[in-house]
Motif scaffolding. Structure first.
Motif, PDB file in Angstrom:
ATOM      1  N   ALA A  69      55.876  61.165  60.707  1.00  0.00           N
ATOM      2  CA  ALA A  69      56.959  60.764  61.606  1.00  0.00           C
ATOM      3  C   ALA A  69      56.851  61.526  62.912  1.00  0.00           C
ATOM      4  O   ALA A  69      56.475  62.704  62.931  1.00  0.00           O
ATOM      5  N   TYR A  70      57.193  60.854  63.990  1.00  0.00           N
ATOM      6  CA  TYR A  70      57.297  61.486  65.306  1.00  0.00           C
ATOM      7  C   TYR A  70      58.753  61.444  65.721  1.00  0.00           C
ATOM      8  O   TYR A  70      59.428  60.415  65.560  1.00  0.00           O
ATOM      9  N   ILE A  71      59.256  62.555  66.274  1.00  0.00           N
ATOM     10  CA  ILE A  71      60.637  62.601  66.756  1.00  0.00           C
ATOM     11  C   ILE A  71      60.636  63.017  68.222  1.00  0.00           C
ATOM     12  O   ILE A  71      60.169  64.110  68.582  1.00  0.00           O
ATOM     13  N   GLU A  72      61.153  62.141  69.061  1.00  0.00           N
ATOM     14  CA  GLU A  72      61.335  62.399  70.496  1.00  0.00           C
ATOM     15  C   GLU A  72      62.680  63.086  70.671  1.00  0.00           C
ATOM     16  O   GLU A  72      63.743  62.509  70.370  1.00  0.00           O
ATOM     17  N   PRO A  73      62.689  64.349  71.105  1.00  0.00           N
ATOM     18  CA  PRO A  73      63.958  65.086  71.129  1.00  0.00           C
ATOM     19  C   PRO A  73      64.899  64.614  72.223  1.00  0.00           C
ATOM     20  O   PRO A  73      64.474  64.179  73.291  1.00  0.00           O
ATOM     21  N   ALA A  74      66.204  64.725  71.947  1.00  0.00           N
ATOM     22  CA  ALA A  74      67.206  64.444  72.966  1.00  0.00           C
ATOM     23  C   ALA A  74      67.338  65.616  73.929  1.00  0.00           C
ATOM     24  O   ALA A  74      67.667  65.417  75.099  1.00  0.00           O
ATOM     25  N   ALA A  75      67.086  66.827  73.452  1.00  0.00           N
ATOM     26  CA  ALA A  75      67.224  68.015  74.298  1.00  0.00           C
ATOM     27  C   ALA A  75      66.110  68.072  75.338  1.00  0.00           C
ATOM     28  O   ALA A  75      64.976  67.648  75.083  1.00  0.00           O
ATOM     29  N   ALA A  76      66.427  68.606  76.477  1.00  0.00           N
ATOM     30  CA  ALA A  76      65.430  68.776  77.535  1.00  0.00           C
ATOM     31  C   ALA A  76      64.548  69.976  77.226  1.00  0.00           C
ATOM     32  O   ALA A  76      64.987  70.949  76.601  1.00  0.00           O
ATOM     33  N   TRP A  77      63.304  69.895  77.656  1.00  0.00           N
ATOM     34  CA  TRP A  77      62.389  71.027  77.543  1.00  0.00           C
ATOM     35  C   TRP A  77      62.567  71.912  78.778  1.00  0.00           C
ATOM     36  O   TRP A  77      62.418  71.453  79.904  1.00  0.00           O
ATOM     37  N   LYS A  78      62.868  73.174  78.571  1.00  0.00           N
ATOM     38  CA  LYS A  78      63.153  74.087  79.682  1.00  0.00           C
ATOM     39  C   LYS A  78      62.101  75.182  79.819  1.00  0.00           C
ATOM     40  O   LYS A  78      62.293  76.141  80.554  1.00  0.00           O
ATOM     41  N   GLY A  79      60.981  75.009  79.122  1.00  0.00           N
ATOM     42  CA  GLY A  79      59.970  76.046  79.138  1.00  0.00           C
ATOM     43  C   GLY A  79      58.965  75.928  80.262  1.00  0.00           C
ATOM     44  O   GLY A  79      58.041  76.735  80.360  1.00  0.00           O
ATOM     45  N   GLY A  80      59.088  74.918  81.105  1.00  0.00           N
ATOM     46  CA  GLY A  80      58.129  74.723  82.188  1.00  0.00           C
ATOM     47  C   GLY A  80      56.991  73.834  81.762  1.00  0.00           C
ATOM     48  O   GLY A  80      56.525  73.878  80.632  1.00  0.00           O
ATOM     49  N   GLY A  81      56.556  72.980  82.705  1.00  0.00           N
ATOM     50  CA  GLY A  81      55.478  72.057  82.403  1.00  0.00           C
ATOM     51  C   GLY A  81      55.971  70.866  81.608  1.00  0.00           C
ATOM     52  O   GLY A  81      57.175  70.630  81.452  1.00  0.00           O
ATOM     53  N   SER A  82      55.030  70.080  81.136  1.00  0.00           N
ATOM     54  CA  SER A  82      55.374  68.879  80.363  1.00  0.00           C
ATOM     55  C   SER A  82      55.951  69.249  79.003  1.00  0.00           C
ATOM     56  O   SER A  82      55.723  70.343  78.481  1.00  0.00           O
ATOM     57  N   ARG A  83      56.698  68.310  78.439  1.00  0.00           N
ATOM     58  CA  ARG A  83      57.262  68.540  77.110  1.00  0.00           C
ATOM     59  C   ARG A  83      56.122  68.799  76.117  1.00  0.00           C
ATOM     60  O   ARG A  83      55.177  68.015  76.029  1.00  0.00           O
ATOM     61  N   PRO A  84      56.193  69.871  75.319  1.00  0.00           N
ATOM     62  CA  PRO A  84      55.130  70.159  74.358  1.00  0.00           C
ATOM     63  C   PRO A  84      55.329  69.418  73.037  1.00  0.00           C
ATOM     64  O   PRO A  84      56.391  68.833  72.789  1.00  0.00           O
ATOM     65  N   LEU A  85      54.311  69.494  72.216  1.00  0.00           N
ATOM     66  CA  LEU A  85      54.311  68.836  70.904  1.00  0.00           C
ATOM     67  C   LEU A  85      53.960  69.861  69.837  1.00  0.00           C
ATOM     68  O   LEU A  85      53.024  70.650  70.012  1.00  0.00           O
TER      69      LEU A  85
END
Length: 441
Positions: free
Chosen positions: A101-117
């Motif tokens: 399963a893949y889950i696309e999070p509702a929360a924003a990524w705040k760590g800098g750069g593109s959203r990680p996996l």
């Protein structure tokens, strides 16, 4: 009440408080013909006759309802889930379908750069198809009078999602997919399934992942062995999957030692899952098993092949393998006296290759189920190869239950493990503490 039953009861109560569902077995239909312990496995999990040519290629996908979910302004919380089937390659070089399963999070990524996996490699779920972790996201508690499965990996998945990290969960080969038996703790099969899950998530349309998304691995127990093996095999098997960090919790790096430890414990049933998986991986070992297993042993292997961890705790907890053999020898004694078995387990040893990227190895000093000593030795082996290793000895008292000694570090260290991995995904360098290993417990 034995310790294993107290632990399972606590897990079931916790899942129920979170809104888990007690399930009745659905009626089988022509579209869903495979039934495991009263649970009809959705038709999605039956692989097609032909698989794509490329490892990690998507076979199919569909929306997945998360049981523990709330409505939000921008979509469901903690995210929107998709069930996956993708192609991988087993230890014999044969194509295999794997679900997850893949889950696309509702929360924003705040760590800098593109959203990680992050690819989450589940801990021990069992060997029945109904035990698959992707089904555990949909039904955190599966209880129908014939089987008991608790989706305890949901906790780590949700913690990662809360940090804005996209998550892909693998079910491993044969767990969920109805065409073969799960090759429990086979390091190559599991490593390939983890790395190909990353590829499958990248191939899924409509996600927020980009070519610049950093990738991490997260696993404890069986999952710790899977992430350890994946970190070792990544350069040769998946050079396109660059790893920013891998969490390796309580890894079963030396199955010879682990086999000795779990015999007679609450999780003695895992011996059956291991043996079943070994025979699937290497059918030439079957005559050896036939010669040494008595009728009770053969019946146990068949029974366990459709069980989840809850079933095994209730039905096989504290049993000794001496009850399953023709001459009263333990499985460890048979392994020690059989060169072919020793050689097979030797091929499963983790620690002979340097891992890719920084790794965090965590092990409870009182863990006598997946023994602390062999997990610590993995960190030492990697340090000697020049790897970037952060070693964490989780110091907790021995409470007398091997299962609790093993499970407690999973919970007490999980927050630190997620934070360490989040730092790697944010681009912060790890600080190896290999220099301290002579001083570490």
């Amino acid at each position: 009440m034995p310790a294993c039953r107290r632990l399972l009861a606590a897990a079931i109560t916790a899942a129920a408080c979170l809104g888990a569902q007690a399930l009745a077995a659905p009626a089988a239909t022509a579209a869903d013909p495979v039934v495991s312990r009263g649970v009809t496995i959705p038709a999605f999990y039956t692989p097609p006759a032909t698989l794509p040519a490329a490892n990690g290629a998507l076979v199919r996908s569909e929306p997945l309802r998360l049981a523990l979910s709330l409505p939000g302004l921008d979509g469901p919380l903690p995210g929107r889930a998709t069930r996956l089937m993708y192609r991988s390659t087993d230890a014999d070089g044969h194509p295999v379908a794997v679900t997850g399963a893949y889950i696309e999070p509702a929360a924003a990524w705040k760590g800098g750069g593109s959203r990680p996996l992050v690819a989450v490699a589940p801990g021990t779920m069992g060997q029945g198809d109904q035990c698959a972790a992707s089904l555990g996201l949909e039904h955190p508690l599966l209880l129908n009078g014939q089987t008991v499965s608790v989706g305890y990996e949901d906790l780590s998945v949700y913690r990662l999602l809360a940090s804005g990290i996209a998550v892909v969960v693998t079910d491993y080969g044969g767990l969920g997919t109805t065409d073969r038996l799960h090759t429990y703790v086979n390091r190559v099969d599991e490593a390939h399934a983890v790395l190909d899950a990353v590829r499958a998530a990248r191939a899924l349309p409509g996600t927020s992942l980009t070519a610049d998304s950093r990738t991490g691995l997260f696993g404890y127990s069986q999952g710790g062995g899977a992430t350890a093996a994946a970190a070792e095999l990544q350069p040769a098997y998946a050079p396109d999957v660059r790893l920013s960090g891998s969490y390796v919790g309580a890894p079963p790096a030396d199955l010879t030692e682990v086999t000795k430890a779990i015999d007679g414990s609450e999780l003695a049933g895992a011996l059956g899952w291991s043996l079943n998986g070994f025979l699937q991986s290497d059918p030439s070992l079957r005559p050896i098993a036939e010669a040494h297993l008595n009728d009770a042993g053969k019946d146990a292997m068949e029974d366990l092949s459709t069980m989840c961890i809850g079933d095994a705790l209730f039905h096989y907890g504290y049993q000794r393998s001496t009850r399953w053999t023709t001459d009263g020898s333990s499985l460890s004694e048979i392994i020690a006296g059989t060169p072919a078995l020793r050689a097979f387990l030797d091929t499963q040893r983790i620690g002979r290759l340097a891992p890719s990227g920084p790794v965090r190895v965590a092990t409870g000093v009182s863990d006598n189920l997946v023994p602390h000593g062999q997990a610590r030795r993995l960190a030492v082996d990697w340090c000697r190869k020049g790897a970037d290793v952060t070693y964490k000895a989780v110091i907790l008292p021995n409470v007398g239950s091997a299962l609790i000694n093993h499970a407690a570090p999973l919970l007490t260290d999980q927050g630190d493990a997620v934070n360490w991995l989040t730092d790697r995904l944010s681009g912060r360098p790890a600080v190896s503490n290999c220099w301290s290993m002579p001083l570490q417990p």
